[in-house]
Design an enzyme around this catalytic site. Structure first.
Site, PDB file in Angstrom:
ATOM      1  N   CYS A 155      -8.121  -1.588   8.269  1.00 43.56           N
ATOM      2  CA  CYS A 155      -6.720  -1.626   7.816  1.00 43.56           C
ATOM      3  C   CYS A 155      -6.208  -0.228   7.528  1.00 43.56           C
ATOM      4  CB  CYS A 155      -6.581  -2.513   6.575  1.00 43.56           C
ATOM      5  SG  CYS A 155      -6.753  -4.260   6.966  1.00 43.56           S
ATOM      6  N   HIS A 182      -1.399  -5.640   2.069  1.00 41.58           N
ATOM      7  CA  HIS A 182      -2.590  -6.497   2.006  1.00 41.58           C
ATOM      8  C   HIS A 182      -2.228  -7.810   1.325  1.00 41.58           C
ATOM      9  CE1 HIS A 182      -5.734  -3.255   2.864  1.00 41.58           C
ATOM     10  NE2 HIS A 182      -6.171  -4.305   3.541  1.00 41.58           N
ATOM     11  N   GLU A 229       0.825  -1.205   0.000  1.00 45.98           N
ATOM     12  CA  GLU A 229       0.000   0.000   0.000  1.00 45.98           C
ATOM     13  C   GLU A 229       0.866   1.265   0.000  1.00 45.98           C
ATOM     14  OE1 GLU A 229      -3.047  -0.177  -0.542  1.00 45.98           O
ATOM     15  OE2 GLU A 229      -3.578  -2.250  -0.014  1.00 45.98           O
TER      16      GLU A 229
END
Ligand code: PCA
Length: 204
Positions: free
Chosen positions: A147, A173, A84
């Site tokens: 998250c 993730h 991410e």
């Protein structure tokens, strides 16, 4: 007191949305106690609960003073590792968390910046994973559920807490386990990949 040996903190979440497993929790537990690039891995389970997840992580940051923090979560429906890039200051849940909370269109931290970038070497991590035959890409959205909430709080702390200066952090993730749905990834590959994420992040 920080431990003598530098530490890497790896977090995973408990199962949510009625599931019984979460590969993020299982994978970080598998790495607990391992030494990667001279750093001892400390694994930590976070509840999939707005607020409580960050409280748990914040306590561990103060205790362990890690050199690197990688938070890991399950993203069902995604294939491969998603490294991410950005955490945004938004809580907007499409399903309740494990405490029944379902915030809509709410800031994670009122008055704080709109977003923070990961401080992991994103492309080096993706290249390292692919070199091991593991599918991976940089992702531009960690969503707006728990998250992203934890990722945002982590990056805000790294940016603002004096004792966290010099600590790198980010969020990864991972897909479902094959038993949970498709596309799936074997737990052994998730574990192997997280090892690469840590090693590249410490060396890069
Ligand atoms: N995934 C969820 C929360 C917990 C987890 O493993 C998310 O992507 O927000």
């Amino acid at each position: 007191m920080p431990p003598d040996q530098p530490t890497v903190l790896l977090t995973g979440f408990d199962p949510f949305a009625g599931a019984t497993r979460n590969p993020s929790r299982e994978a970080v537990q598998a790495l607990h106690g391992r030494v990667l690039a001279g750093h001892r891995v400390q694994a930590l389970e976070l509840p999939t609960v707005f607020g409580a997840a960050w409280d748990t992580l914040q306590t561990a940051l103060a205790t362990h003073r890690p050199a690197l923090v990688v938070c890991v979560g399950q993203a069902g429906g995604r294939s491969g590792f998603h490294i991410e890039r950005v955490a945004i200051n938004v809580d907007d849940a499409t399903l309740p968390d494990n405490a029944g909370q379902q915030p809509h269109n709410r800031p994670v931290l009122p008055g704080a910046p709109a977003a923070y970038f990961s401080s992991l070497p994103l492309h080096a991590v993706v290249d390292g994973l692919r070199a091991q035959g593991l599918p991976a890409e940089v992702s531009n959205s960690a969503g707006t559920f728990v998250c992203n909430h934890v990722f945002y709080c982590l990056m805000h702390a790294l940016a603002t807490e004096p004792y966290m200066q010099g600590t790198r952090g980010g969020f990864v993730h991972v897909p479902w386990l094959p038993e949970q749905g498709s596309p799936g990834m074997a737990l052994a590959d998730v574990v192997r990949g997280l090892q690469v994420v840590v090693e590249v992040s410490l060396e890069g």
